[in-house]
Design a protein around this motif. Structure first.
Motif: not given
Length: 94
Positions: A58-82
């Motif tokens: 699940g972590i791998r999938t979220v990191l690879e496919t859900r940039r809107d849900m990933v925290t900013p330190d990982m290049g996303g625009t999401g939050t801890t909760n998202s």
């Protein structure tokens, strides 16, 4: 994203390996991956490898496919909760 484990004969402790990051406290931008990976290690240790594997996948999938849900330190625009919500959705659907 480094999980840690201290495993002894009578006890085991699983934790995230990182500092306290007081500069982001209360901002909902902390990356939960290290803690979640430590939880997956704990599940493996307890013989619940299928559940540990589901968390890692699940972590791998979220990191690879859900940039809107990933925290900013990982290049996303999401939050801890998202990130957590996306992971829950993945695990529940698999």
């Amino acid at each position: 994203m480094a999980p840690g484990a201290n495993i002894g004969e009578k006890a085991a402790i699983f934790e995230a390996v990182h500092g306290s990051a007081p500069d982001i406290e209360g901002k909902n931008i902390a990356n939960p991956c290290a803690l979640l990976l430590a939880a997956a290690q704990m599940l493996d240790h307890l013989g619940m490898t299928e559940k540990g594997t589901a968390i890692r996948q699940g972590i791998r999938t979220v990191l690879e496919t859900r940039r809107d849900m990933v925290t900013p330190d990982m290049g996303g625009t999401g939050t801890t909760n998202s990130f957590a919500q996306a992971l829950v959705e993945y695990v529940q659907s698999h």
